[in-house]
Design an enzyme around this catalytic site. Structure first.
Site, PDB file in Angstrom:
ATOM      1  N   ASP A  10      49.129 -27.250   0.169  1.00  8.92           N
ATOM      2  CA  ASP A  10      50.391 -27.135  -0.572  1.00  8.92           C
ATOM      3  C   ASP A  10      50.774 -28.489  -1.151  1.00  8.92           C
ATOM      4  O   ASP A  10      51.672 -29.179  -0.649  1.00  8.92           O
ATOM      5  CB  ASP A  10      51.490 -26.574   0.357  1.00  8.92           C
ATOM      6  CG  ASP A  10      51.213 -25.126   0.742  1.00  8.92           C
ATOM      7  OD1 ASP A  10      50.683 -24.375  -0.103  1.00  8.92           O
ATOM      8  OD2 ASP A  10      51.512 -24.740   1.881  1.00  8.92           O
ATOM      9  N   LYS A  32      43.263 -23.092   1.134  1.00  7.26           N
ATOM     10  CA  LYS A  32      44.148 -22.127   0.485  1.00  7.26           C
ATOM     11  C   LYS A  32      44.865 -22.825  -0.664  1.00  7.26           C
ATOM     12  O   LYS A  32      45.441 -23.893  -0.494  1.00  7.26           O
ATOM     13  CB  LYS A  32      45.184 -21.603   1.481  1.00  7.26           C
ATOM     14  CG  LYS A  32      46.136 -20.594   0.872  1.00  7.26           C
ATOM     15  CD  LYS A  32      47.052 -20.007   1.912  1.00  7.26           C
ATOM     16  CE  LYS A  32      48.299 -20.808   2.131  1.00  7.26           C
ATOM     17  NZ  LYS A  32      49.311 -20.742   1.067  1.00  7.26           N
ATOM     18  N   ASP A  59      46.258 -17.851  -2.830  1.00  5.02           N
ATOM     19  CA  ASP A  59      47.447 -17.209  -2.232  1.00  5.02           C
ATOM     20  C   ASP A  59      48.560 -17.127  -3.265  1.00  5.02           C
ATOM     21  O   ASP A  59      49.497 -17.918  -3.241  1.00  5.02           O
ATOM     22  CB  ASP A  59      47.859 -18.052  -1.013  1.00  5.02           C
ATOM     23  CG  ASP A  59      49.111 -17.546  -0.311  1.00  5.02           C
ATOM     24  OD1 ASP A  59      49.418 -16.349  -0.434  1.00  5.02           O
ATOM     25  OD2 ASP A  59      49.767 -18.364   0.354  1.00  5.02           O
ATOM     26  N   LYS A  61      50.153 -14.109  -4.003  1.00  2.00           N
ATOM     27  CA  LYS A  61      51.080 -13.044  -3.570  1.00  2.00           C
ATOM     28  C   LYS A  61      51.637 -12.235  -4.740  1.00  2.00           C
ATOM     29  O   LYS A  61      52.847 -12.195  -4.975  1.00  2.00           O
ATOM     30  CB  LYS A  61      52.258 -13.644  -2.791  1.00  2.00           C
ATOM     31  CG  LYS A  61      51.868 -14.409  -1.541  1.00  2.00           C
ATOM     32  CD  LYS A  61      53.120 -14.796  -0.758  1.00  2.00           C
ATOM     33  CE  LYS A  61      52.823 -15.573   0.491  1.00  2.00           C
ATOM     34  NZ  LYS A  61      52.368 -16.946   0.260  1.00  2.00           N
ATOM     35  N   LEU A  62      50.731 -11.563  -5.449  1.00  2.00           N
ATOM     36  CA  LEU A  62      51.181 -10.801  -6.614  1.00  2.00           C
ATOM     37  C   LEU A  62      52.071  -9.624  -6.203  1.00  2.00           C
ATOM     38  O   LEU A  62      51.820  -8.957  -5.189  1.00  2.00           O
ATOM     39  CB  LEU A  62      49.968 -10.284  -7.405  1.00  2.00           C
ATOM     40  CG  LEU A  62      49.366 -11.295  -8.389  1.00  2.00           C
ATOM     41  CD1 LEU A  62      48.735 -12.477  -7.692  1.00  2.00           C
ATOM     42  CD2 LEU A  62      48.339 -10.623  -9.282  1.00  2.00           C
ATOM     43  N   ASP A  64      54.163  -6.854  -8.701  1.00  2.00           N
ATOM     44  CA  ASP A  64      54.678  -6.453 -10.017  1.00  2.00           C
ATOM     45  C   ASP A  64      54.293  -4.980 -10.211  1.00  2.00           C
ATOM     46  O   ASP A  64      53.798  -4.335  -9.279  1.00  2.00           O
ATOM     47  CB  ASP A  64      54.059  -7.358 -11.102  1.00  2.00           C
ATOM     48  CG  ASP A  64      54.974  -7.513 -12.322  1.00  2.00           C
ATOM     49  OD1 ASP A  64      55.522  -6.489 -12.775  1.00  2.00           O
ATOM     50  OD2 ASP A  64      55.131  -8.644 -12.806  1.00  2.00           O
ATOM     51  N   ILE A  65      54.473  -4.453 -11.396  1.00  2.00           N
ATOM     52  CA  ILE A  65      54.075  -3.062 -11.607  1.00  2.00           C
ATOM     53  C   ILE A  65      52.544  -2.961 -11.556  1.00  2.00           C
ATOM     54  O   ILE A  65      51.848  -3.943 -11.848  1.00  2.00           O
ATOM     55  CB  ILE A  65      54.638  -2.495 -12.937  1.00  2.00           C
ATOM     56  CG1 ILE A  65      54.155  -3.319 -14.129  1.00  2.00           C
ATOM     57  CG2 ILE A  65      56.157  -2.439 -12.895  1.00  2.00           C
ATOM     58  CD1 ILE A  65      54.480  -2.672 -15.478  1.00  2.00           C
ATOM     59  N   ASN A  67      50.058  -1.824 -13.312  1.00  3.19           N
ATOM     60  CA  ASN A  67      49.209  -2.197 -14.445  1.00  3.19           C
ATOM     61  C   ASN A  67      49.145  -3.719 -14.628  1.00  3.19           C
ATOM     62  O   ASN A  67      48.081  -4.278 -14.912  1.00  3.19           O
ATOM     63  CB  ASN A  67      49.752  -1.527 -15.724  1.00  3.19           C
ATOM     64  CG  ASN A  67      48.829  -1.751 -16.903  1.00  3.19           C
ATOM     65  OD1 ASN A  67      47.628  -1.503 -16.804  1.00  3.19           O
ATOM     66  ND2 ASN A  67      49.373  -2.238 -17.997  1.00  3.19           N
ATOM     67  N   THR A 122      56.034 -14.846   7.141  1.00  2.00           N
ATOM     68  CA  THR A 122      56.253 -15.348   8.506  1.00  2.00           C
ATOM     69  C   THR A 122      57.563 -16.145   8.612  1.00  2.00           C
ATOM     70  O   THR A 122      57.979 -16.502   9.697  1.00  2.00           O
ATOM     71  CB  THR A 122      55.061 -16.211   8.976  1.00  2.00           C
ATOM     72  OG1 THR A 122      54.637 -17.025   7.893  1.00  2.00           O
ATOM     73  CG2 THR A 122      53.911 -15.353   9.414  1.00  2.00           C
ATOM     74  N   GLN A 193      59.218 -21.890   9.337  1.00  2.00           N
ATOM     75  CA  GLN A 193      58.542 -20.723   9.894  1.00  2.00           C
ATOM     76  C   GLN A 193      59.378 -20.138  11.032  1.00  2.00           C
ATOM     77  O   GLN A 193      60.066 -20.874  11.741  1.00  2.00           O
ATOM     78  CB  GLN A 193      57.157 -21.104  10.429  1.00  2.00           C
ATOM     79  CG  GLN A 193      56.191 -21.575   9.349  1.00  2.00           C
ATOM     80  CD  GLN A 193      55.665 -20.430   8.485  1.00  2.00           C
ATOM     81  OE1 GLN A 193      56.219 -19.327   8.482  1.00  2.00           O
ATOM     82  NE2 GLN A 193      54.611 -20.678   7.736  1.00  2.00           N
ATOM     83  N   GLY A 213      49.096 -25.257   7.423  1.00  2.00           N
ATOM     84  CA  GLY A 213      49.491 -26.213   6.393  1.00  2.00           C
ATOM     85  C   GLY A 213      49.990 -27.499   7.003  1.00  2.00           C
ATOM     86  O   GLY A 213      49.201 -28.360   7.404  1.00  2.00           O
ATOM     87  N   ARG A 214      51.310 -27.638   7.102  1.00  2.00           N
ATOM     88  CA  ARG A 214      51.919 -28.908   7.501  1.00  2.00           C
ATOM     89  C   ARG A 214      51.412 -29.499   8.817  1.00  2.00           C
ATOM     90  O   ARG A 214      51.304 -30.723   8.903  1.00  2.00           O
ATOM     91  CB  ARG A 214      53.446 -28.759   7.478  1.00  2.00           C
ATOM     92  CG  ARG A 214      53.974 -28.689   6.043  1.00  2.00           C
ATOM     93  CD  ARG A 214      55.330 -28.071   5.936  1.00  2.00           C
ATOM     94  NE  ARG A 214      55.301 -26.643   6.254  1.00  2.00           N
ATOM     95  CZ  ARG A 214      56.356 -25.847   6.199  1.00  2.00           C
ATOM     96  NH1 ARG A 214      57.524 -26.349   5.824  1.00  2.00           N
ATOM     97  NH2 ARG A 214      56.248 -24.560   6.478  1.00  2.00           N
TER      98      ARG A 214
HETATM   99  O1  C5P Z   1      52.845 -25.522   6.443  1.00  2.12           O
HETATM  100  P1  C5P Z   1      52.617 -24.160   7.049  1.00  2.12           P
HETATM  101  O2  C5P Z   1      51.580 -24.161   8.152  1.00  2.12           O
HETATM  102  O3  C5P Z   1      53.907 -23.479   7.437  1.00  2.12           O
HETATM  103  O4  C5P Z   1      51.973 -23.327   5.846  1.00  2.12           O
HETATM  104  C1  C5P Z   1      51.750 -21.932   5.912  1.00  2.12           C
HETATM  105  C2  C5P Z   1      51.210 -21.473   4.596  1.00  2.12           C
HETATM  106  O5  C5P Z   1      50.976 -20.079   4.676  1.00  2.12           O
HETATM  107  C3  C5P Z   1      52.129 -21.719   3.409  1.00  2.12           C
HETATM  108  O6  C5P Z   1      51.290 -22.097   2.329  1.00  2.12           O
HETATM  109  C4  C5P Z   1      52.760 -20.372   3.135  1.00  2.12           C
HETATM  110  O7  C5P Z   1      52.997 -20.155   1.762  1.00  2.12           O
HETATM  111  C5  C5P Z   1      51.695 -19.394   3.634  1.00  2.12           C
HETATM  112  N1  C5P Z   1      52.161 -18.079   4.065  1.00  2.12           N
HETATM  113  C6  C5P Z   1      53.097 -17.897   5.065  1.00  2.12           C
HETATM  114  N2  C5P Z   1      53.478 -16.629   5.440  1.00  2.12           N
HETATM  115  C7  C5P Z   1      52.957 -15.563   4.824  1.00  2.12           C
HETATM  116  C8  C5P Z   1      52.006 -15.738   3.819  1.00  2.12           C
HETATM  117  C9  C5P Z   1      51.612 -17.021   3.469  1.00  2.12           C
HETATM  118  O8  C5P Z   1      53.557 -18.872   5.654  1.00  2.12           O
HETATM  119  N3  C5P Z   1      53.285 -14.347   5.235  1.00  2.12           N
END
Ligand code: C5P
Length: 237
Positions: A10, A32, A59, A61-62, A64-65, A67, A122, A193, A213-214
């Protein structure tokens, strides 16, 4: 089923991402690419990381409609990615359209990227589910139901909290993949989170892939942090 640790890159730019990944030397972690990086750096970042030999979870996360999602997936399939996702809240029709678009856009001789559905983010707490989304069904039941919808629509798995991986496996079978963000060590910040657990516990509950991530990107030593997560999650694999 294969298990792996996926690093959520990220970052706002290609430069920041490459500077981070260069710390790993010859190692090529599964990465990711989320909205920040894709919107900031454009599709070129996908090509660049593929050239370097990384597996990629796109990632975006689409939602939308049907089509629109189908046509977007057709374009994304050409990027030689390993995984991509949609929101299960977009309905079974939207998810089925996404599978179709992805299959149509996959170049001859290549495997269709895995398609996952986000069940509930999450960061969503049970209280927000009830009070803001007006969903009275308990979180775990909502997630199991969204996962079953995704399976019926032909998807390969879901993104959910590691705490819910077991419910998903119970409802959809062991072959249905669970990709789980929300990974934290007890001694670290939870950030935004809400439904979190450790890498070792995520493995026990049934996560196939964890997205971190972090805890890695913001660590003083990201490579050591990544290796700690891999040790705890992959164990003897
Ligand atoms: O930094 P952290 O470990 O919280 O990053 C989690 C990653 O997972 C972020 O990029 C976040 O967009 C993604 N994510 C999430 N929960 C979801 C889907 C994706 O935290 N349900």
């Amino acid at each position: 089923m294969a298990k792996d640790v996926i690093i959520a890159c990220d970052f706002p730019s290609k430069e920041a991402t490459l500077e981070f990944l260069d710390k790993f030397g010859e190692e090529r972690p599964f990465v990711k690419i989320g909205m920040e990086l894709f919107y900031g750096a454009g599709p070129e970042i996908v090509r660049e990381l593929r050239r370097r030999g990384h597996k990629i979870f796109l990632d975006l996360k689409l939602h939308d409609i049907p089509n629109t999602v189908k046509k977007a997936m057709r374009v994304l399939a050409a990027h030689d990615i390993n995984m991509v996702n949609v929101h299960a809240a977009g309905t079974k029709e939207m998810m089925a359209a996404a599978v179709q678009g992805l299959a149509e856009g996959t170049p001859e001789g290549q495997e269709r990227p895995l398609l996952l559905a986000v069940t509930q983010l999450t960061s969503t707490s049970p209280q927000a589910l009830k009070e803001q989304l007006l969903i009275d069904t308990p979180m775990a039941e909502t997630i199991a139901h969204y996962a079953a919808n995704a399976m019926e629509a032909g998807l390969d798995g879901v993104v959910c909290s590691p705490l819910e991986a077991a419910v998903v496996k119970e409802k959809c079978g062991d072959g249905f993949m669970t990709i789980t963000p929300g990974i934290r060590y007890p001694d670290a910040a939870g950030d935004d989170q809400s439904r979190v657990t450790t890498p070792a516990r995520a493995r026990e509950i049934g996560s196939d892939y964890i997205v971190v991530g972090r805890p890695i990107t913001a660590a003083a030593d990201p490579v050591a942090a990544y290796h700690r997560v891999c040790r705890d999650f992959l164990q003897n694999d």
